[in-house]
Design an enzyme around this catalytic site. Structure first.
Site, PDB file in Angstrom:
ATOM      1  N   HIS A 147       0.864  -1.148   0.025  1.00  0.00           N
ATOM      2  CA  HIS A 147       0.090   0.123  -0.068  1.00  0.00           C
ATOM      3  C   HIS A 147       0.772   1.153  -0.024  1.00  0.00           C
ATOM      4  O   HIS A 147       0.359   2.270  -0.311  1.00  0.00           O
ATOM      5  CB  HIS A 147      -1.044  -0.118   1.184  1.00  0.00           C
ATOM      6  CG  HIS A 147      -1.847  -0.971   1.185  1.00  0.00           C
ATOM      7  ND1 HIS A 147      -3.271  -0.780   0.710  1.00  0.00           N
ATOM      8  CD2 HIS A 147      -2.157  -2.210   1.326  1.00  0.00           C
ATOM      9  CE1 HIS A 147      -4.066  -1.945   0.644  1.00  0.00           C
ATOM     10  NE2 HIS A 147      -3.224  -2.679   1.072  1.00  0.00           N
ATOM     11  N   ASP A 150       3.357   9.479  -0.468  1.00  0.00           N
ATOM     12  CA  ASP A 150       2.330   8.506   0.043  1.00  0.00           C
ATOM     13  C   ASP A 150       1.928   7.741  -1.191  1.00  0.00           C
ATOM     14  O   ASP A 150       2.218   7.943  -2.333  1.00  0.00           O
ATOM     15  CB  ASP A 150       1.194   9.470  -0.023  1.00  0.00           C
ATOM     16  CG  ASP A 150       0.177   9.273   1.163  1.00  0.00           C
ATOM     17  OD1 ASP A 150       0.068   7.861   1.531  1.00  0.00           O
ATOM     18  OD2 ASP A 150      -0.512   9.947   1.720  1.00  0.00           O
TER      19      ASP A 150
HETATM   20  P1  ADQ Z   1      -2.978   5.836   4.953  1.00  0.00           P
HETATM   21  O1  ADQ Z   1      -1.419   6.194   5.021  1.00  0.00           O
HETATM   22  O2  ADQ Z   1      -3.727   5.641   6.348  1.00  0.00           O
HETATM   23  O3  ADQ Z   1      -3.274   4.623   4.074  1.00  0.00           O
HETATM   24  P2  ADQ Z   1      -4.855   7.408   3.335  1.00  0.00           P
HETATM   25  O4  ADQ Z   1      -4.983   6.660   1.870  1.00  0.00           O
HETATM   26  O5  ADQ Z   1      -5.013   8.979   3.046  1.00  0.00           O
HETATM   27  O6  ADQ Z   1      -3.644   7.094   4.109  1.00  0.00           O
HETATM   28  O7  ADQ Z   1      -6.088   7.276   4.333  1.00  0.00           O
HETATM   29  C1  ADQ Z   1      -6.788   5.941   4.555  1.00  0.00           C
HETATM   30  C2  ADQ Z   1      -8.230   6.303   5.020  1.00  0.00           C
HETATM   31  O8  ADQ Z   1      -8.343   6.968   6.364  1.00  0.00           O
HETATM   32  C3  ADQ Z   1      -8.992   7.273   4.141  1.00  0.00           C
HETATM   33  O9  ADQ Z   1     -10.174   6.725   3.826  1.00  0.00           O
HETATM   34  C4  ADQ Z   1      -9.315   8.470   5.197  1.00  0.00           C
HETATM   35  O10 ADQ Z   1     -10.524   9.084   5.241  1.00  0.00           O
HETATM   36  C5  ADQ Z   1      -9.063   7.887   6.680  1.00  0.00           C
HETATM   37  N1  ADQ Z   1      -8.576   8.878   7.522  1.00  0.00           N
HETATM   38  C6  ADQ Z   1      -7.342   9.617   7.253  1.00  0.00           C
HETATM   39  N2  ADQ Z   1      -7.224  10.684   8.150  1.00  0.00           N
HETATM   40  C7  ADQ Z   1      -8.435  10.505   9.019  1.00  0.00           C
HETATM   41  C8  ADQ Z   1      -8.824  11.300  10.006  1.00  0.00           C
HETATM   42  N3  ADQ Z   1      -8.227  12.279  10.402  1.00  0.00           N
HETATM   43  N4  ADQ Z   1     -10.010  11.004  10.780  1.00  0.00           N
HETATM   44  C9  ADQ Z   1     -10.782   9.691  10.175  1.00  0.00           C
HETATM   45  N5  ADQ Z   1     -10.386   8.815   8.969  1.00  0.00           N
HETATM   46  C10 ADQ Z   1      -9.257   9.572   8.553  1.00  0.00           C
HETATM   47  C11 ADQ Z   1      -2.123   3.868   3.392  1.00  0.00           C
HETATM   48  C12 ADQ Z   1      -1.173   4.469   2.660  1.00  0.00           C
HETATM   49  C13 ADQ Z   1      -1.842   5.174   1.558  1.00  0.00           C
HETATM   50  C14 ADQ Z   1      -2.904   4.431   0.566  1.00  0.00           C
HETATM   51  C15 ADQ Z   1      -3.660   3.651   1.511  1.00  0.00           C
HETATM   52  C16 ADQ Z   1      -4.638   2.675   0.745  1.00  0.00           C
HETATM   53  O11 ADQ Z   1      -0.157   5.050   3.412  1.00  0.00           O
HETATM   54  O12 ADQ Z   1      -0.920   5.996   0.620  1.00  0.00           O
HETATM   55  O13 ADQ Z   1      -3.593   5.266  -0.101  1.00  0.00           O
HETATM   56  O14 ADQ Z   1      -2.929   2.813   2.702  1.00  0.00           O
HETATM   57  O15 ADQ Z   1      -3.627   1.821  -0.119  1.00  0.00           O
END
Ligand code: ADQ
Length: 447
Positions: free
Chosen positions: A155, A349
């Site tokens: 991911h 990211d």
């Molecule tokens: P993450 O680093 O967690 O994921 P991201 O893809 O932006 O990053 O977020 C995942 C989910 O968490 C989103 O659905 C978002 O809405 C939710 N989220 C983020 N911040 C939040 C908050 N403050 N409160 C509530 N919910 C929140 C990892 C990788 C990413 C990749 C994903 C999926 O780091 O690059 O996109 O996996 O593969």
């Protein structure tokens, strides 16, 4: 259709399988249509964890979880996965902290996962392993005699070879990675980097790109509904006539929060017309709070927010509102819809789903603008975003100024292109195409 077996570090808590974030949403459609076993860590630690998984059945989905010892939690999860691999994979070798004991714990937990999972498996299961915590799991399952197809999806980014080589014993890990039947990454760049590392280790360069997405219609519906809710109404009242900039991230150094805050401060300094006309709401719930690098980031942000607000605030205006509490997804969707600008500035990211969620949440008649880091995987798809280099606070300030002032026609045109992109690469499409590739891979080991 064969049974689907998903393995991830954490298994979604059983009471939240219907509305949890990220991976659950991405896999929902794949899971709904078939018998699924989801295996991973329970999230609990105990002095004497059992070797056999706890099982919980809910319809066609079975959750199987193992507890970890406190020592394994410290070495496998906090140490090697999040203190060493996470920074390295995000190109931040300087933040990586290696310890031989952590690596040993990481391998021990992967073997324990394989030993706990193997007896639950059937010969024709399709096994899909998720993310960097579990690089060696496929090889450990093979050692345990498992012969079905095993796929792996990363991911997060994969760094260039020169950075990867900073990892002690990295070659052994690459050999493990090379044993998967299908190896998925988010972007062309990640595939190039991983394939180079595989090649120099004499492995088949088999990394392929499967960009992850969201369920855009569901998020759009949630956003539309949320605007009538109490939280969004209260937010709007508190803003008055001011435009809203929103940032939503886990509190993580990969997300570029200090740089983002400096960029916002630069907007207020360089474009005084926005003084008292704009409010930036950053929601960043604490994540991995027991890892040292995250504690120091938190201190840095606390200080930065205090400084920016004390320099620019008015008695009736706090320019930067900073919350480290989690906010419900439905409410976040509503906040995105009423925000004039979505500000997504990671330093690295894998994809960044928040960028896609912000787009999905907009009102097509009056959409906001997305300011997006070129270092998010999503930047490859988001033609229509205002793309910046997040290391440059002046570039962030200029992009914010543009986002706050562009004409409605251009906002609509840019949003239209982004909406098409988020509908092209969806969560369901991601799972479907990965599983199709895995199921089409030669069943060479099944003989
Ligand atoms: P993450 O680093 O967690 O994921 P991201 O893809 O932006 O990053 O977020 C995942 C989910 O968490 C989103 O659905 C978002 O809405 C939710 N989220 C983020 N911040 C939040 C908050 N403050 N409160 C509530 N919910 C929140 C990892 C990788 C990413 C990749 C994903 C999926 O780091 O690059 O996109 O996996 O593969």
């Amino acid at each position: 259709m064969s049974r689907l077996v998903i393995v991830s570090n954490r298994v979604p808590p059983r009471e939240r399988t219907s509305l949890a974030g990220g991976l659950v949403i991405a896999l929902r459609e794949a899971i709904a249509g078939r018998d699924t076993l989801w295996f991973g860590w329970s999230g609990a630690t105990s002095a004497t964890p059992g070797k056999e998984p706890h099982l919980h059945r809910a319809g066609r989905l079975t959750l199987a979880t193992l507890d970890l010892t406190t020592e394994d939690y410290a070495g496998y999860y906090r140490g090697f996965s999040n203190g060493m691999l996470w920074p390295l994979l995000h190109h931040r070798v300087g933040l990586s902290e290696f310890s031989r004991a952590d690596l040993i714990a990481y391998r021990r937990v992967n073997r324990a996962f394989a030993a706990g999972l193997a007896p639950l498996l059937r010969p024709d299961d399709t096994i899909w392993v998720q993310d960097y915590h579990l690089f060696p799991l496929g090889a450990a399952l093979r050692e345990a005699g498992v012969r079905g197809r095993i796929g792996f999806f990363l991911h997060v980014p994969f760094p260039p070879r020169a950075l990867w080589e900073a990892l002690p014993d990295g070659d052994a890990l690459v050999r493990d990675i090379g044993t998967y039947d299908v190896l998925g990454v988010q972007t062309d760049e990640d595939a190039r980097h991983l394939n180079e590392v595989l090649s120099v280790n004499g492995q088949v360069p088999r990394a392929r790109v499967f960009p992850i997405g969201i369920d855009p219609e569901a998020f759009a519906t949630a956003a539309r509904k949320a605007v009538a809710g109490t939280e969004v109404q209260r937010l709007c009242q508190s803003l008055g006539e001011r435009a809203l900039i929103v940032g939503i991230d886990r509190l993580d150094y990969s997300k570029g929060l200090p740089q983002r805050f400096r960029g916002f401060a630069q907007l207020l300094r360089r474009y005084p017309e926005h003084h008292n006309r704009v409010t930036f709401l950053q929601i960043a719930p604490v994540s991995r709070g027991d890892v040292a690098q995250y504690r120091s980031l938190r201190r840095e942000l606390d200080e930065l927010v205090g400084r920016i607000n004390s320099e620019h605030a008015e008695f009736d205006w706090t320019p930067l509102r900073y919350l480290t509490r989690a906010v419900r997804r439905e409410v976040l969707a509503g906040f995105c819809r009423v925000a004039r600008v979505g500000l997504v500035t990671p330093l690295r990211d894998g994809m960044n789903l928040v960028a896609k969620e912000y787009v999905a949440a907009q009102d097509p008649e009056d959409p906001g603008a997305l300011v997006l880091s070129r270092f998010a995987g999503a930047a490859n798809e988001m033609d229509g975003a205002i793309v910046i280099n997040p290391h440059d606070p002046d570039a962030t300030a200029e992009a914010l100024h543009m986002a706050l002032t562009i004409a409605a026609d251009e906002r609509r045109a840019r949003w239209g292109r982004m909406w098409r992109a988020v509908n092209h690469y969806t969560a369901a499409g991601w799972a479907r195409s990965f599983l199709a590739a895995l199921e089409a891979s030669p069943a060479s080991r099944a003989a």
